[in-house]
Design a protein around this motif. Sequence first.
Motif, PDB file in Angstrom:
ATOM      1  N   ASN A 327       2.007  -3.508  11.591  1.00  0.00           N
ATOM      2  CA  ASN A 327       1.927  -2.859  10.461  1.00  0.00           C
ATOM      3  C   ASN A 327       0.930  -3.246   9.472  1.00  0.00           C
ATOM      4  O   ASN A 327       0.338  -4.454   9.236  1.00  0.00           O
ATOM      5  N   VAL A 328       0.800  -2.700   8.286  1.00  0.00           N
ATOM      6  CA  VAL A 328       0.031  -2.820   7.249  1.00  0.00           C
ATOM      7  C   VAL A 328       0.527  -2.286   6.081  1.00  0.00           C
ATOM      8  O   VAL A 328       0.850  -1.202   5.760  1.00  0.00           O
ATOM      9  N   ILE A 329       0.484  -3.077   4.791  1.00  0.00           N
ATOM     10  CA  ILE A 329       1.215  -2.867   3.560  1.00  0.00           C
ATOM     11  C   ILE A 329      -0.098  -1.988   2.832  1.00  0.00           C
ATOM     12  O   ILE A 329      -1.184  -2.461   2.600  1.00  0.00           O
ATOM     13  N   ASN A 330       0.183  -0.736   2.622  1.00  0.00           N
ATOM     14  CA  ASN A 330      -0.502  -0.065   1.905  1.00  0.00           C
ATOM     15  C   ASN A 330      -0.625  -0.214   0.446  1.00  0.00           C
ATOM     16  O   ASN A 330      -1.640  -0.146  -0.131  1.00  0.00           O
ATOM     17  N   SER A 331       0.161  -0.100  -0.194  1.00  0.00           N
ATOM     18  CA  SER A 331       0.494  -0.426  -1.779  1.00  0.00           C
ATOM     19  C   SER A 331       1.959  -0.540  -2.050  1.00  0.00           C
ATOM     20  O   SER A 331       2.914  -0.271  -1.434  1.00  0.00           O
ATOM     21  N   MET A 332       2.142  -0.596  -3.410  1.00  0.00           N
ATOM     22  CA  MET A 332       3.186  -1.020  -4.048  1.00  0.00           C
ATOM     23  C   MET A 332       3.035  -0.675  -5.430  1.00  0.00           C
ATOM     24  O   MET A 332       2.131  -1.123  -6.180  1.00  0.00           O
ATOM     25  N   THR A 333       3.784   0.468  -6.113  1.00  0.00           N
ATOM     26  CA  THR A 333       3.707   1.015  -7.270  1.00  0.00           C
ATOM     27  C   THR A 333       5.101   0.857  -8.211  1.00  0.00           C
ATOM     28  O   THR A 333       6.125   0.822  -7.300  1.00  0.00           O
ATOM     29  N   PHE A 334       5.051   0.698  -9.394  1.00  0.00           N
ATOM     30  CA  PHE A 334       6.251   0.573 -10.161  1.00  0.00           C
ATOM     31  C   PHE A 334       6.106   1.570 -11.439  1.00  0.00           C
ATOM     32  O   PHE A 334       5.271   1.153 -12.304  1.00  0.00           O
ATOM     33  N   ASN A 450      14.023   3.443 -19.537  1.00  0.00           N
ATOM     34  CA  ASN A 450      15.115   4.059 -18.599  1.00  0.00           C
ATOM     35  C   ASN A 450      14.748   3.393 -17.393  1.00  0.00           C
ATOM     36  O   ASN A 450      14.171   3.932 -16.376  1.00  0.00           O
ATOM     37  N   PHE A 451      15.699   2.213 -16.843  1.00  0.00           N
ATOM     38  CA  PHE A 451      15.251   1.902 -15.325  1.00  0.00           C
ATOM     39  C   PHE A 451      16.167   2.789 -14.572  1.00  0.00           C
ATOM     40  O   PHE A 451      15.759   2.768 -13.120  1.00  0.00           O
ATOM     41  N   ASP A 452      16.903   3.483 -14.711  1.00  0.00           N
ATOM     42  CA  ASP A 452      17.794   4.269 -13.903  1.00  0.00           C
ATOM     43  C   ASP A 452      16.829   5.595 -13.364  1.00  0.00           C
ATOM     44  O   ASP A 452      16.820   6.145 -12.255  1.00  0.00           O
ATOM     45  N   ASP A 453      15.794   5.904 -14.298  1.00  0.00           N
ATOM     46  CA  ASP A 453      14.807   7.026 -13.888  1.00  0.00           C
ATOM     47  C   ASP A 453      13.190   6.199 -13.439  1.00  0.00           C
ATOM     48  O   ASP A 453      12.476   6.928 -13.274  1.00  0.00           O
ATOM     49  N   SER A 454      13.386   5.164 -13.427  1.00  0.00           N
ATOM     50  CA  SER A 454      12.193   4.130 -12.980  1.00  0.00           C
ATOM     51  C   SER A 454      12.335   4.127 -11.472  1.00  0.00           C
ATOM     52  O   SER A 454      13.021   4.410 -10.702  1.00  0.00           O
ATOM     53  N   LYS A 455      10.994   3.875 -10.832  1.00  0.00           N
ATOM     54  CA  LYS A 455      10.777   3.771  -9.167  1.00  0.00           C
ATOM     55  C   LYS A 455      10.145   3.054  -8.915  1.00  0.00           C
ATOM     56  O   LYS A 455       8.792   2.632  -9.502  1.00  0.00           O
ATOM     57  N   ILE A 456      10.359   2.036  -7.813  1.00  0.00           N
ATOM     58  CA  ILE A 456       9.475   1.239  -7.380  1.00  0.00           C
ATOM     59  C   ILE A 456       9.042   1.913  -5.902  1.00  0.00           C
ATOM     60  O   ILE A 456      10.086   2.373  -5.182  1.00  0.00           O
ATOM     61  N   LYS A 457       7.731   1.941  -5.528  1.00  0.00           N
ATOM     62  CA  LYS A 457       7.587   2.531  -4.112  1.00  0.00           C
ATOM     63  C   LYS A 457       6.676   1.736  -3.278  1.00  0.00           C
ATOM     64  O   LYS A 457       5.573   1.310  -3.684  1.00  0.00           O
ATOM     65  N   VAL A 458       7.175   1.428  -2.231  1.00  0.00           N
ATOM     66  CA  VAL A 458       6.296   0.563  -1.129  1.00  0.00           C
ATOM     67  C   VAL A 458       5.873   1.356   0.045  1.00  0.00           C
ATOM     68  O   VAL A 458       6.947   1.898   0.641  1.00  0.00           O
ATOM     69  N   THR A 459       4.554   1.475   0.179  1.00  0.00           N
ATOM     70  CA  THR A 459       4.089   2.122   1.331  1.00  0.00           C
ATOM     71  C   THR A 459       3.431   1.466   2.286  1.00  0.00           C
ATOM     72  O   THR A 459       2.731   0.523   1.869  1.00  0.00           O
ATOM     73  N   TYR A 460       3.762   1.675   3.545  1.00  0.00           N
ATOM     74  CA  TYR A 460       3.196   1.138   4.683  1.00  0.00           C
ATOM     75  C   TYR A 460       2.868   1.790   5.720  1.00  0.00           C
ATOM     76  O   TYR A 460       3.753   2.769   6.101  1.00  0.00           O
ATOM     77  N   SER A 461       1.950   1.140   6.718  1.00  0.00           N
ATOM     78  CA  SER A 461       1.858   1.922   8.046  1.00  0.00           C
ATOM     79  C   SER A 461       2.273   1.103   8.938  1.00  0.00           C
ATOM     80  O   SER A 461       2.058  -0.060   9.178  1.00  0.00           O
TER      81      SER A 461
END
Length: 467
Positions: A327-334, A450-461
């Motif tokens: 696997n490879v970690i592509n990105s993490m966004t917040f 507003n943390f209820d409407d916030s999002k963490i996104k982790v993308t990996y292959s």
Amino acid sequence: MHLLSYNKICKIILSAMLVSAFASCDETSEIGSSIVDDQVDVVIDSVFVITGSSQENNIQYARTSNQLLGTIQADGYGDLSSDFITQLMPANRLLTDGITVENVDSIKLRMFMTEGAFVGDSVAPLGLEVYRLTKQLPDDISKLGNPSDYCTPQSLLASKTYTASVVGLSDSIADIYVSQGVRVVDVKLPRELGQEFYNKYTSPGGSELFNDPEAFAKWFPGLYVKNSYGSGRIMTFYATRMYMYYSKPDKVDDKDTVYHYVSSFLAVTPEVVNYNNISQQLSADVTTLASKSPVVVAPSPMGFDANVTIPVRDIVSKYKEQAGLYNVINSMTFRVSAESIENEYGITPPPYLLLIRKDKRDEFFKDAELTDNKTSFYAAYSSISKSYTFTSMRQYVIDMIEKDGTEGLTDADGEFLLMPVSLVTETVNSQTTVVAIVPYTETPVMAKLNFDDSKIKVTYSKQTIKN
């Protein structure tokens, strides 16, 4: 014609040989078969719970990048007042060639503001007073105490009524500043002060004194620019400088002529102690909101940062469950959702937020660090999406995965602060670089997160090996 046919035949034969060679490789090589048959999937995880709360920020820093002056009382925000006390960086050379102390005509303190860098009424008359400091400012600004203790009533240099317009300036000067999108507050200081600077510079050892900022500050500790009366506006000055004006009579072709000179010889710079003396009392509406929801409010003291807990254990656990061996970690966004808080003066969300690990905040500002994309990150506010998006968090999640496999994760690994900051930039050859990140001490800003409407996104292959 025969040569062209021959070349075509050779190319056909060569192509057939290459196809045959690759076909042989596919039949006999397991590696080749794996490359063809393996499957690579891109996985996006974004179902994570983010929590947080408001936290009072009472910290004030000595070396700010601007000077904040004025007083406002705004419904939906509260009361804010600021004046400033500062050292001055001397120029290493004064204009003295062919000039004597008698040619010193006047001296002015000039404070520069970009057009619109204020909150409140641009034409409301406010008063200020300028005091010469009578004792040295401490390097540790937490030991400052009351700025009025560093001057006396007798050290008052000037007082003035001022606005955020160009009213009161000469037409020629006003036209120049208006064309540049700049507003200026000019304060005329005593001529005797200018003559004192001139005499000091031309005295034995004087030029060396002006080349040594520390020694200069011991001789001339600085200025205190203080509110004297009025309310309705807070102004942010990006530069404060002192100018000396000279008038030199002369004769040209037997006609009396007067030459006029001006030189900037003192300035507030990031290298000197520059303290915004801020007093803030937030309204009950804001403090009540902060007790229920995460908010950010600046400037400090008595502003608010926001605690935020990144669910790092859940992120790492879910990654390990799904990723497999290859696997490879592509990105993490917040992405942090933010909205304006209604108020009288249209105070907006901060232009930038710093996301910093909670236990790293003090050393970050003390050591004048830049974001490392491991424990600290910054993001700009988008008025379109009404959010801040931190996009460079890949190394953070990689480090957390590795730490989980060795020493183990702790609560501190996911405990962060969101706080308003300003970016100090330099542009060289059309390339703009961030050279400093400082706590936000400009015009008032605030936002509800507003943390209820916030999002963490982790993308990996991940690669699936087929047998």
